[in-house]
Motif scaffolding. Structure first.
Motif, PDB file in Angstrom:
ATOM      1  N   LEU A   1      12.471 -27.484 -13.758  1.00 29.90           N
ATOM      2  CA  LEU A   1      11.400 -27.313 -12.772  1.00 29.90           C
ATOM      3  C   LEU A   1      11.967 -26.984 -11.394  1.00 29.90           C
ATOM      4  CD1 LEU A   1       8.996 -30.249 -13.713  1.00 29.90           C
ATOM      5  CD2 LEU A   1       8.592 -27.807 -13.990  1.00 29.90           C
ATOM      6  N   ILE A   2      13.041 -27.673 -11.037  1.00 34.74           N
ATOM      7  CA  ILE A   2      13.644 -27.440  -9.718  1.00 34.74           C
ATOM      8  C   ILE A   2      14.201 -26.027  -9.620  1.00 34.74           C
ATOM      9  CG2 ILE A   2      15.510 -28.141  -8.173  1.00 34.74           C
ATOM     10  CD1 ILE A   2      15.075 -31.020  -9.247  1.00 34.74           C
ATOM     11  N   PHE A   3      14.946 -25.604 -10.644  1.00 31.73           N
ATOM     12  CA  PHE A   3      15.515 -24.258 -10.612  1.00 31.73           C
ATOM     13  C   PHE A   3      14.429 -23.186 -10.671  1.00 31.73           C
ATOM     14  CE2 PHE A   3      19.621 -26.230 -11.557  1.00 31.73           C
ATOM     15  CZ  PHE A   3      20.434 -25.495 -10.701  1.00 31.73           C
ATOM     16  N   SER A   4      13.369 -23.431 -11.419  1.00 32.89           N
ATOM     17  CA  SER A   4      12.303 -22.424 -11.484  1.00 32.89           C
ATOM     18  C   SER A   4      11.602 -22.282 -10.133  1.00 32.89           C
ATOM     19  CB  SER A   4      11.301 -22.752 -12.583  1.00 32.89           C
ATOM     20  OG  SER A   4      10.573 -23.914 -12.265  1.00 32.89           O
ATOM     21  N   ALA A   5      11.476 -23.380  -9.395  1.00 31.81           N
ATOM     22  CA  ALA A   5      10.872 -23.302  -8.060  1.00 31.81           C
ATOM     23  C   ALA A   5      11.740 -22.448  -7.140  1.00 31.81           C
ATOM     24  CB  ALA A   5      10.675 -24.695  -7.475  1.00 31.81           C
ATOM     25  N   TRP A   6      13.052 -22.666  -7.188  1.00 32.32           N
ATOM     26  CA  TRP A   6      13.956 -21.866  -6.350  1.00 32.32           C
ATOM     27  C   TRP A   6      14.009 -20.421  -6.828  1.00 32.32           C
ATOM     28  CZ3 TRP A   6      15.530 -22.968  -1.682  1.00 32.32           C
ATOM     29  CH2 TRP A   6      15.574 -24.290  -1.283  1.00 32.32           C
ATOM     30  N   ASN A   7      13.956 -20.203  -8.132  1.00 38.00           N
ATOM     31  CA  ASN A   7      13.988 -18.835  -8.663  1.00 38.00           C
ATOM     32  C   ASN A   7      12.748 -18.047  -8.292  1.00 38.00           C
ATOM     33  OD1 ASN A   7      16.487 -18.812  -9.917  1.00 38.00           O
ATOM     34  ND2 ASN A   7      15.689 -19.704 -11.794  1.00 38.00           N
ATOM     35  N   SER A   8      11.639 -18.727  -8.056  1.00 39.50           N
ATOM     36  CA  SER A   8      10.390 -18.030  -7.749  1.00 39.50           C
ATOM     37  C   SER A   8      10.310 -17.556  -6.302  1.00 39.50           C
ATOM     38  CB  SER A   8       9.201 -18.936  -8.066  1.00 39.50           C
ATOM     39  OG  SER A   8       9.193 -20.045  -7.195  1.00 39.50           O
ATOM     40  N   LEU A   9      11.292 -17.924  -5.480  1.00 34.77           N
ATOM     41  CA  LEU A   9      11.292 -17.430  -4.096  1.00 34.77           C
ATOM     42  C   LEU A   9      11.564 -15.932  -4.079  1.00 34.77           C
ATOM     43  CD1 LEU A   9      13.295 -20.133  -2.125  1.00 34.77           C
ATOM     44  CD2 LEU A   9      10.855 -19.730  -2.080  1.00 34.77           C
ATOM     45  N   PRO A  10      10.985 -15.226  -3.128  1.00 34.95           N
ATOM     46  CA  PRO A  10      11.231 -13.776  -3.032  1.00 34.95           C
ATOM     47  C   PRO A  10      12.709 -13.480  -2.725  1.00 34.95           C
ATOM     48  CG  PRO A  10       9.395 -14.438  -1.624  1.00 34.95           C
ATOM     49  CD  PRO A  10      10.004 -15.691  -2.162  1.00 34.95           C
TER      50      PRO A  10
ATOM     51  N   SER B   1      17.460 -14.627  -0.381  1.00 35.01           N
ATOM     52  CA  SER B   1      18.587 -14.718  -1.319  1.00 35.01           C
ATOM     53  C   SER B   1      19.679 -15.668  -0.830  1.00 35.01           C
ATOM     54  CB  SER B   1      19.172 -13.338  -1.576  1.00 35.01           C
ATOM     55  OG  SER B   1      19.670 -12.785  -0.366  1.00 35.01           O
ATOM     56  N   GLU B   2      19.943 -15.697   0.463  1.00 33.28           N
ATOM     57  CA  GLU B   2      21.000 -16.572   0.986  1.00 33.28           C
ATOM     58  C   GLU B   2      20.604 -18.047   0.873  1.00 33.28           C
ATOM     59  OE1 GLU B   2      24.067 -15.551   1.836  1.00 33.28           O
ATOM     60  OE2 GLU B   2      23.344 -13.594   1.157  1.00 33.28           O
ATOM     61  N   VAL B   3      19.338 -18.335   1.095  1.00 35.25           N
ATOM     62  CA  VAL B   3      18.850 -19.709   0.951  1.00 35.25           C
ATOM     63  C   VAL B   3      18.934 -20.132  -0.507  1.00 35.25           C
ATOM     64  CG1 VAL B   3      16.843 -21.224   1.241  1.00 35.25           C
ATOM     65  CG2 VAL B   3      17.347 -19.502   2.954  1.00 35.25           C
ATOM     66  N   LYS B   4      18.604 -19.209  -1.411  1.00 41.11           N
ATOM     67  CA  LYS B   4      18.687 -19.496  -2.846  1.00 41.11           C
ATOM     68  C   LYS B   4      20.129 -19.784  -3.254  1.00 41.11           C
ATOM     69  CE  LYS B   4      16.041 -16.766  -5.596  1.00 41.11           C
ATOM     70  NZ  LYS B   4      15.354 -15.546  -6.058  1.00 41.11           N
ATOM     71  N   LYS B   5      21.079 -18.997  -2.755  1.00 39.02           N
ATOM     72  CA  LYS B   5      22.496 -19.226  -3.068  1.00 39.02           C
ATOM     73  C   LYS B   5      22.935 -20.607  -2.602  1.00 39.02           C
ATOM     74  CE  LYS B   5      24.047 -14.434  -2.781  1.00 39.02           C
ATOM     75  NZ  LYS B   5      24.851 -13.475  -1.991  1.00 39.02           N
ATOM     76  N   LEU B   6      22.519 -20.968  -1.400  1.00 37.41           N
ATOM     77  CA  LEU B   6      22.859 -22.288  -0.861  1.00 37.41           C
ATOM     78  C   LEU B   6      22.256 -23.392  -1.725  1.00 37.41           C
ATOM     79  CD1 LEU B   6      24.076 -24.038   1.425  1.00 37.41           C
ATOM     80  CD2 LEU B   6      21.875 -23.828   2.575  1.00 37.41           C
ATOM     81  N   ALA B   7      21.013 -23.218  -2.125  1.00 35.71           N
ATOM     82  CA  ALA B   7      20.343 -24.221  -2.958  1.00 35.71           C
ATOM     83  C   ALA B   7      21.037 -24.361  -4.306  1.00 35.71           C
ATOM     84  CB  ALA B   7      18.878 -23.845  -3.159  1.00 35.71           C
ATOM     85  N   TYR B   8      21.419 -23.236  -4.922  1.00 37.10           N
ATOM     86  CA  TYR B   8      22.112 -23.289  -6.211  1.00 37.10           C
ATOM     87  C   TYR B   8      23.443 -24.013  -6.067  1.00 37.10           C
ATOM     88  CZ  TYR B   8      18.772 -19.743  -7.751  1.00 37.10           C
ATOM     89  OH  TYR B   8      17.632 -19.056  -8.054  1.00 37.10           O
ATOM     90  N   GLY B   9      24.141 -23.752  -4.969  1.00 33.59           N
ATOM     91  CA  GLY B   9      25.412 -24.431  -4.737  1.00 33.59           C
ATOM     92  C   GLY B   9      25.241 -25.934  -4.621  1.00 33.59           C
ATOM     93  N   VAL B  10      24.237 -26.351  -3.890  1.00 38.78           N
ATOM     94  CA  VAL B  10      23.988 -27.789  -3.708  1.00 38.78           C
ATOM     95  C   VAL B  10      23.517 -28.426  -5.015  1.00 38.78           C
ATOM     96  CG1 VAL B  10      22.498 -29.456  -2.522  1.00 38.78           C
ATOM     97  CG2 VAL B  10      23.525 -27.585  -1.243  1.00 38.78           C
ATOM     98  N   LEU B  11      22.682 -27.727  -5.753  1.00 44.17           N
ATOM     99  CA  LEU B  11      22.126 -28.280  -6.992  1.00 44.17           C
ATOM    100  C   LEU B  11      23.149 -28.379  -8.118  1.00 44.17           C
ATOM    101  CD1 LEU B  11      18.667 -26.495  -7.025  1.00 44.17           C
ATOM    102  CD2 LEU B  11      19.097 -28.922  -6.634  1.00 44.17           C
ATOM    103  N   THR B  12      24.217 -27.612  -8.042  1.00 44.75           N
ATOM    104  CA  THR B  12      25.192 -27.631  -9.125  1.00 44.75           C
ATOM    105  C   THR B  12      26.412 -28.496  -8.838  1.00 44.75           C
ATOM    106  OG1 THR B  12      26.178 -25.591  -8.281  1.00 44.75           O
ATOM    107  CG2 THR B  12      24.549 -25.382 -10.044  1.00 44.75           C
TER     108      THR B  12
END
Length: 144
Positions: free
Chosen positions: A51-60, A64-75
């Motif tokens: 659910l968390i990753f799908s929420a971040w993946n649904s961002l436009p 992209s830079e915010v998404k990269k940061l979020a993926y880094g923190v989440l992993t």
């Protein structure tokens, strides 16, 4: 800059407020299943991570830079537990008595020790009785 832009938009409050409510609903649902001893129903609940990753993946894509940061923190690992477990197992396997283990055999033994692999001991014992060739590495690691 992207994070400031995202926070001021309704997109942030909409997506992540919705995510928060879904996560809270899942926790309530898990508690209800546990309270009613519905253990098989717990397996049907979607994983929180999905659910968390799908929420971040649904961002436009403009975020992209915010998404990269979020993926880094989440992993990032939540703790060093897995690393400590591996070193502890390695110290048990390769002691002063068994210091002649090769790196390949040590690696195989560590994989067996730190995974949920359960060897078929009956099959192994039958193979030994029948003098059938078996992988010595697996045979050694079974008894660790």
């Amino acid at each position: 800059m992207q994070s400031l832009d995202l926070k001021t938009k309704d997109l942030w409050s909409g997506k992540f407020t919705e995510l928060k409510s879904k996560l809270e609903e899942l926790e309530v649902q898990k508690c209800m299943y546990i309270a009613h001893h519905k253990w098989s129903a717990l397996k049907e609940i979607p994983p929180v991570e999905a659910l968390i990753f799908s929420a971040w993946n649904s961002l436009p894509e403009c975020y992209s830079e915010v998404k990269k940061l979020a993926y880094g923190v989440l992993t990032i690992f939540g703790s060093t537990y897995s690393c400590e477990q591996a070193f502890s197992c390695m110290n048990i396997i390769k002691s002063t008595v068994r210091s002649q283990l090769t790196n390949k055999n040590l690696e195989t033994c560590l994989k067996l020790k730190t995974t949920i692999y359960k060897p078929d001991l009956i099959k192994l014992s039958k193979a030994c009785k029948a003098n059938a060739p078996i992988d010595v590495t697996i045979y050694i690691c079974v008894f660790i």
